[in-house]
Design a protein around this motif. Structure first.
Motif, PDB file in Angstrom:
ATOM      1  N   GLU A  16       0.793  -1.218  -0.154  1.00 57.54           N
ATOM      2  CA  GLU A  16       0.100  -0.275   0.250  1.00 57.54           C
ATOM      3  C   GLU A  16       1.227   0.705   0.191  1.00 57.54           C
ATOM      4  OE1 GLU A  16      -2.163   1.517   3.616  1.00 57.54           O
ATOM      5  OE2 GLU A  16      -3.388   0.543   2.848  1.00 57.54           O
ATOM      6  N   PRO A  17       0.500   1.905  -0.506  1.00 57.53           N
ATOM      7  CA  PRO A  17       1.825   2.986  -1.085  1.00 57.53           C
ATOM      8  C   PRO A  17       1.548   4.665   0.234  1.00 57.53           C
ATOM      9  CG  PRO A  17      -0.074   3.616  -2.843  1.00 57.53           C
ATOM     10  CD  PRO A  17       0.226   2.004  -1.914  1.00 57.53           C
ATOM     11  N   MET A  18       1.992   5.146   0.555  1.00 58.60           N
ATOM     12  CA  MET A  18       2.109   5.373   1.631  1.00 58.60           C
ATOM     13  C   MET A  18       1.770   7.075   1.036  1.00 58.60           C
ATOM     14  SD  MET A  18       2.481   7.009   4.860  1.00 58.60           S
ATOM     15  CE  MET A  18       2.643   5.351   5.517  1.00 58.60           C
ATOM     16  N   MET A  19       0.808   8.168   1.520  1.00 58.50           N
ATOM     17  CA  MET A  19       0.122   9.288   0.988  1.00 58.50           C
ATOM     18  C   MET A  19       1.296   9.745   1.671  1.00 58.50           C
ATOM     19  SD  MET A  19      -3.117   9.162   0.036  1.00 58.50           S
ATOM     20  CE  MET A  19      -4.239   9.154  -0.515  1.00 58.50           C
ATOM     21  N   ASP A  20       1.813  11.137   0.818  1.00 53.98           N
ATOM     22  CA  ASP A  20       2.524  12.138   0.815  1.00 53.98           C
ATOM     23  C   ASP A  20       3.114  12.429   2.237  1.00 53.98           C
ATOM     24  OD1 ASP A  20       1.461  12.898  -1.235  1.00 53.98           O
ATOM     25  OD2 ASP A  20       2.433  14.753  -1.578  1.00 53.98           O
ATOM     26  N   VAL A  21       1.775  12.912   2.454  1.00 49.66           N
ATOM     27  CA  VAL A  21       1.302  14.659   3.385  1.00 49.66           C
ATOM     28  C   VAL A  21       1.270  13.740   4.482  1.00 49.66           C
ATOM     29  CG1 VAL A  21       0.246  16.203   1.733  1.00 49.66           C
ATOM     30  CG2 VAL A  21      -0.751  14.472   3.040  1.00 49.66           C
ATOM     31  N   ALA A  22       1.012  12.186   4.354  1.00 53.37           N
ATOM     32  CA  ALA A  22       0.793  11.237   5.949  1.00 53.37           C
ATOM     33  C   ALA A  22       2.557  11.447   6.609  1.00 53.37           C
ATOM     34  CB  ALA A  22       0.565  10.474   5.752  1.00 53.37           C
ATOM     35  N   ARG A  23       3.458  11.575   6.051  1.00 53.71           N
ATOM     36  CA  ARG A  23       4.967  11.687   6.529  1.00 53.71           C
ATOM     37  C   ARG A  23       4.845  10.688   7.905  1.00 53.71           C
ATOM     38  NH1 ARG A  23       7.265  17.517   7.441  1.00 53.71           N
ATOM     39  NH2 ARG A  23       5.422  17.957   5.947  1.00 53.71           N
ATOM     40  N   GLY A  24       4.843   9.479   7.085  1.00 53.71           N
ATOM     41  CA  GLY A  24       5.338   8.698   7.712  1.00 53.71           C
ATOM     42  C   GLY A  24       3.606   7.423   8.213  1.00 53.71           C
ATOM     43  N   ASP A  25       2.520   7.737   8.429  1.00 50.34           N
ATOM     44  CA  ASP A  25       2.261   7.940   9.475  1.00 50.34           C
ATOM     45  C   ASP A  25       0.372   6.880   8.597  1.00 50.34           C
ATOM     46  OD1 ASP A  25      -0.345   7.514  10.958  1.00 50.34           O
ATOM     47  OD2 ASP A  25       0.052   9.422  11.752  1.00 50.34           O
ATOM     48  N   VAL A  26       1.287   5.770   8.732  1.00 44.46           N
ATOM     49  CA  VAL A  26       0.409   4.346   7.869  1.00 44.46           C
ATOM     50  C   VAL A  26      -0.818   5.127   7.933  1.00 44.46           C
ATOM     51  CG1 VAL A  26      -0.644   2.205   7.770  1.00 44.46           C
ATOM     52  CG2 VAL A  26       1.799   3.238   8.150  1.00 44.46           C
ATOM     53  N   GLY A  27      -1.378   4.914   9.701  1.00 49.52           N
ATOM     54  CA  GLY A  27      -2.916   5.325   9.566  1.00 49.52           C
ATOM     55  C   GLY A  27      -3.496   6.472   9.623  1.00 49.52           C
ATOM     56  N   LEU A  28      -2.697   8.156   9.575  1.00 44.69           N
ATOM     57  CA  LEU A  28      -3.499   8.564   8.065  1.00 44.69           C
ATOM     58  C   LEU A  28      -3.285   8.767   7.312  1.00 44.69           C
ATOM     59  CD1 LEU A  28      -3.820  11.563   8.590  1.00 44.69           C
ATOM     60  CD2 LEU A  28      -2.069  11.886   8.779  1.00 44.69           C
ATOM     61  N   SER A  29      -2.494   7.977   6.627  1.00 45.68           N
ATOM     62  CA  SER A  29      -2.426   7.787   5.220  1.00 45.68           C
ATOM     63  C   SER A  29      -3.862   7.294   4.464  1.00 45.68           C
ATOM     64  CB  SER A  29      -1.004   6.518   4.772  1.00 45.68           C
ATOM     65  OG  SER A  29      -0.865   6.482   3.592  1.00 45.68           O
ATOM     66  N   ARG A  30      -3.891   5.998   5.879  1.00 43.13           N
ATOM     67  CA  ARG A  30      -4.988   4.915   5.453  1.00 43.13           C
ATOM     68  C   ARG A  30      -6.207   5.751   5.300  1.00 43.13           C
ATOM     69  NH1 ARG A  30      -4.111  -0.571   8.199  1.00 43.13           N
ATOM     70  NH2 ARG A  30      -2.109  -1.673   6.476  1.00 43.13           N
ATOM     71  N   HIS A  31      -6.203   6.510   6.396  1.00 43.85           N
ATOM     72  CA  HIS A  31      -7.327   7.449   6.487  1.00 43.85           C
ATOM     73  C   HIS A  31      -7.627   8.347   5.557  1.00 43.85           C
ATOM     74  CE1 HIS A  31     -10.376  10.037   8.704  1.00 43.85           C
ATOM     75  NE2 HIS A  31      -9.513  11.298   8.106  1.00 43.85           N
ATOM     76  N   LEU A  32      -7.121   9.704   4.729  1.00 43.72           N
ATOM     77  CA  LEU A  32      -6.823  10.251   3.715  1.00 43.72           C
ATOM     78  C   LEU A  32      -6.844  10.079   2.406  1.00 43.72           C
ATOM     79  CD1 LEU A  32      -3.394  12.562   4.839  1.00 43.72           C
ATOM     80  CD2 LEU A  32      -5.399  12.721   4.575  1.00 43.72           C
ATOM     81  N   ARG A  33      -6.445   7.910   2.020  1.00 40.18           N
ATOM     82  CA  ARG A  33      -6.768   7.390   1.024  1.00 40.18           C
ATOM     83  C   ARG A  33      -8.301   7.213   1.455  1.00 40.18           C
ATOM     84  NH1 ARG A  33      -3.088   3.462   1.654  1.00 40.18           N
ATOM     85  NH2 ARG A  33      -1.995   4.729   0.095  1.00 40.18           N
ATOM     86  N   ASN A  34      -8.748   6.471   2.308  1.00 37.58           N
ATOM     87  CA  ASN A  34     -10.808   6.309   2.325  1.00 37.58           C
ATOM     88  C   ASN A  34     -11.608   8.003   2.132  1.00 37.58           C
ATOM     89  OD1 ASN A  34     -12.202   3.926   3.096  1.00 37.58           O
ATOM     90  ND2 ASN A  34     -12.714   5.380   4.483  1.00 37.58           N
ATOM     91  N   SER A  35     -11.133   8.806   3.147  1.00 36.90           N
ATOM     92  CA  SER A  35     -11.399   9.620   3.184  1.00 36.90           C
ATOM     93  C   SER A  35     -11.519  10.332   1.448  1.00 36.90           C
ATOM     94  CB  SER A  35     -10.842  11.269   3.531  1.00 36.90           C
ATOM     95  OG  SER A  35     -11.344  10.449   4.507  1.00 36.90           O
ATOM     96  N   LEU A  36     -10.533  10.155   0.374  1.00 37.97           N
ATOM     97  CA  LEU A  36     -10.399  10.936  -1.595  1.00 37.97           C
ATOM     98  C   LEU A  36     -11.266   9.471  -1.852  1.00 37.97           C
ATOM     99  CD1 LEU A  36      -9.044  12.174  -2.985  1.00 37.97           C
ATOM    100  CD2 LEU A  36      -7.660  10.921  -2.946  1.00 37.97           C
TER     101      LEU A  36
END
Length: 138
Positions: A16-36
């Motif tokens: 699963e690619p890390m969202m660039d703006v999540a700065r390494g926070d996998v939980g935040l990355s998943r949240h952003l991906r789900n929100s998008l």
């Protein structure tokens, strides 16, 4: 044209690619991906859907996409609608929504901890979970 190299940290076996703006926070990355995904599914704009799919797949950075006119046009209408809903809520409802958001992020962190401990991702694909009924994204 500027080529952007995406920083992709891989988690679990799904890479699963890390969202660039999540700065390494996998939980935040998943949240952003789900929100998008939720926003993508709530718009009829095919260009936005394509751009969102590129971001979700890690082919384009969220930072780059968020600076586009297309992103602004679609999100502006969602934010305006959410702002009107939020302004009509009392403080108890706002507190409840804030706690729900904190709980969602906490659950994402727990999911990650379980995945890391077991070395495998759960069979349930978290990113397909639709939390739109639990947020202001109606």
């Amino acid at each position: 044209m500027i080529t952007i190299t995406l920083e992709c940290e891989l988690s679990g076996q799904d890479q699963e690619p890390m969202m660039d703006v999540a700065r390494g926070d996998v939980g935040l990355s998943r949240h952003l991906r789900n929100s998008l995904r939720i926003i993508r599914d709530k718009t009829n704009d095919s260009e936005f859907k394509e751009m969102a799919d590129e971001v979700i797949a890690g082919k384009r950075s969220l930072r780059e996409a968020s600076q586009s006119d297309l992103f602004s046009r679609v999100l502006d209408s969602q934010v305006e609608k959410a702002s009107m809903e939020i302004s009509s809520m009392d403080s108890e409802e706002l507190d409840r929504l804030a706690r729900a958001g904190e709980n969602q992020l906490s659950e994402l962190g727990k999911d990650l901890s379980r995945e890391t401990a077991s070395g495998v991702q759960d069979d349930e694909d978290f990113d397909d979970t639709d939390y739109s009924n639990k947020t202001w994204l109606h």
